[in-house]
Write a protein that holds these residues in place. Structure first.
Motif, PDB file in Angstrom:
ATOM      1  N   ALA A 108      30.601  32.582 -27.783  1.00 17.49           N
ATOM      2  CA  ALA A 108      31.290  33.665 -27.085  1.00 17.49           C
ATOM      3  C   ALA A 108      31.950  34.544 -28.141  1.00 17.49           C
ATOM      4  N   VAL A 109      31.517  35.798 -28.226  1.00 16.03           N
ATOM      5  CA  VAL A 109      32.093  36.745 -29.178  1.00 16.03           C
ATOM      6  C   VAL A 109      33.132  37.582 -28.443  1.00 16.03           C
ATOM      7  N   ILE A 110      34.366  37.493 -28.893  1.00 12.67           N
ATOM      8  CA  ILE A 110      35.434  38.314 -28.314  1.00 12.67           C
ATOM      9  C   ILE A 110      35.624  39.517 -29.217  1.00 12.67           C
ATOM     10  N   GLN A 160      33.079  42.903 -18.014  1.00 12.84           N
ATOM     11  CA  GLN A 160      33.828  42.579 -19.215  1.00 12.84           C
ATOM     12  C   GLN A 160      33.151  41.476 -20.022  1.00 12.84           C
ATOM     13  N   ILE A 161      32.424  40.601 -19.358  1.00 10.10           N
ATOM     14  CA  ILE A 161      31.734  39.511 -20.054  1.00 10.10           C
ATOM     15  C   ILE A 161      30.241  39.679 -19.833  1.00 10.10           C
ATOM     16  N   ILE A 174      27.507  35.156 -25.558  1.00  9.54           N
ATOM     17  CA  ILE A 174      28.277  35.958 -24.605  1.00  9.54           C
ATOM     18  C   ILE A 174      29.095  36.964 -25.392  1.00  9.54           C
ATOM     19  N   CYS A 175      29.161  38.191 -24.913  1.00  8.02           N
ATOM     20  CA  CYS A 175      30.031  39.191 -25.529  1.00  8.02           C
ATOM     21  C   CYS A 175      31.151  39.515 -24.557  1.00  8.02           C
ATOM     22  N   CYS A 176      32.370  39.361 -25.002  1.00  2.29           N
ATOM     23  CA  CYS A 176      33.543  39.622 -24.167  1.00  2.29           C
ATOM     24  C   CYS A 176      34.349  40.739 -24.819  1.00  2.29           C
ATOM     25  N   ASN A 225      40.695  33.339 -19.638  1.00  2.00           N
ATOM     26  CA  ASN A 225      39.652  33.760 -18.702  1.00  2.00           C
ATOM     27  C   ASN A 225      38.311  33.134 -19.038  1.00  2.00           C
ATOM     28  N   LEU A 226      37.999  33.075 -20.324  1.00  4.02           N
ATOM     29  CA  LEU A 226      36.733  32.473 -20.747  1.00  4.02           C
ATOM     30  C   LEU A 226      36.662  31.007 -20.337  1.00  4.02           C
TER      31      LEU A 226
END
Length: 356
Positions: free
Chosen positions: A34-36, A57-58, A66-68, A80-81
């Motif tokens: 997951a990339v924030i 948003q995700i 995943i891009c957040c 949230n993730l």
């Protein structure tokens, strides 16, 4: 549940963070990451690889990543993730957080130690700093944020080395090592770097070995030896950090690069008195904590057959009991402090007073 390892990716404007992230989000590396991404950064993840609905948003990628996009608080985004992961809506096994190019990574790192909810789900693995080889010398001269990003790093990735010559790369490496001798340096042009150079570095693992740049240590030893002839009471020299093969013209060349962020090392084969050291380190953190970026040590304690490991970020310090000292191992305390304008003599002289 196992804690989710998290990497903070930082670096000054234009250093190549987004290029690296685009590769992570597209390549078949087998990790569910997951990339924030901080939306207020200088550039966003390429829009053409994202779903065009910007209300989302995700966004899930083809390779399972995943891009957040964070529009607010990092703690809320991390929560949230986890919520969506627990609800079965998304799946990921690690996180990469991109900071903006002007960000100080310190507060981001501290989040993992001061927020209980974050700490119960996530584990900070390392701070990875991208450095633009073409512009870094000027950026380090002009921007404290660029220096802080280097000082916090567990790993430094050099980008744009194809745009400079070998001597410029060597000079930059020397400067980075003086500022942070515990960060290893690799080349990452066009984001091309093995995923193992970014993930699972264990920079915040208390039991990990304290690796220091060998040239830095040789330079410290050389200065220490030279100073013994000048004054036995002043063992450490302020100009710690020039590598052993530098000549006088190199020293002259570096004279105007007086970085506020710098490192120094303390070593001793005499054991520490536990009570004295605890009190002294507590005092250091209280007084100089905001200026202490990263510090770490492997300690020889009086009467103990195991190593004691300590490390910290700003005012947050942790210790743990490590492995037993080996029968053939040199029993020696080794500590490195990286900070902004830290009074080296105060630290060194105070630590000496804590020895048995």
């Amino acid at each position: 549940m196992a804690l989710i390892p998290t990497t903070i990716l930082t670096g000054f404007l234009g250093s190549g963070k987004t290029t690296l992230l685009n590769r992570i989000l597209q390549e078949d590396h087998g990790h569910k990451i997951a990339v924030i991404e901080n939306e207020f950064g200088e550039e966003n993840i390429d829009n053409d690889i994202l779903v065009q609905d910007r209300n989302e948003q995700i966004i899930e990628m083809n390779n399972g990543c995943i891009c957040c996009t964070v529009r607010g608080d990092l703690i809320v985004a991390l929560s949230n993730l986890i919520q969506q992961k627990n609800d079965g809506k998304i799946d990921f096994d690690r996180v990469v957080i991109e900071t903006t190019g002007l960000a100080n990574p310190g507060p981001v790192a501290q989040t993992f130690f001061v927020d209980e909810e974050v700490g119960s789900y996530y584990m900070l693995d390392a701070v990875v700093t991208m450095v633009d080889a073409r512009h870094a010398m000027q950026q380090l001269d002009e921007h404290e944020e660029a220096q802080r990003q280097v000082g916090f790093a567990d790993k430094i990735l050099l980008s744009k080395t194809d745009l400079v010559d070998a001597e410029q790369v060597r000079t930059l490496r020397q400067r980075l090592s003086r500022m942070n001798p515990r960060a290893t340096i690799s080349i990452a042009d066009f984001g091309k770097v093995a995923i193992s150079e970014v993930l699972d570095l264990k920079g915040f693992n208390l039991n990990a070995k304290l690796e220091l740049d060998p040239d830095f240590l040789q330079a410290e030893a050389a200065h220490e030896h030279a100073d013994e002839h000048i004054d036995e009471h002043h063992v450490h020299d302020e100009h710690c950090g020039h590598t052993h093969d530098e000549h006088s013209h190199h020293d002259h060349h570096h004279a105007h690069h007086s970085d506020d962020i710098a490192a120094f090392v303390f070593k001793s084969t005499q054991p520490f008195n536990t009570a004295k050291l605890d009190e002294f380190l507590g005092g250091l953190v209280n007084v100089f904590g905001p200026r202490m970026l990263r510090y770490k040590g492997v300690l020889l304690m009086d009467g103990a057959d195991r190593k004691v490991i300590f490390q910290g970020v700003h005012q947050i310090m942790g210790t743990d009991v490590g492995m037993k000292w080996g029968d053939d191992e040199l029993r020696e305390s080794k500590m490195v402090f990286i900070g902004k304008n830290l009074p080296k003599e105060v630290f060194i002289d105070g630590l000496k007073l804590c020895l048995v």
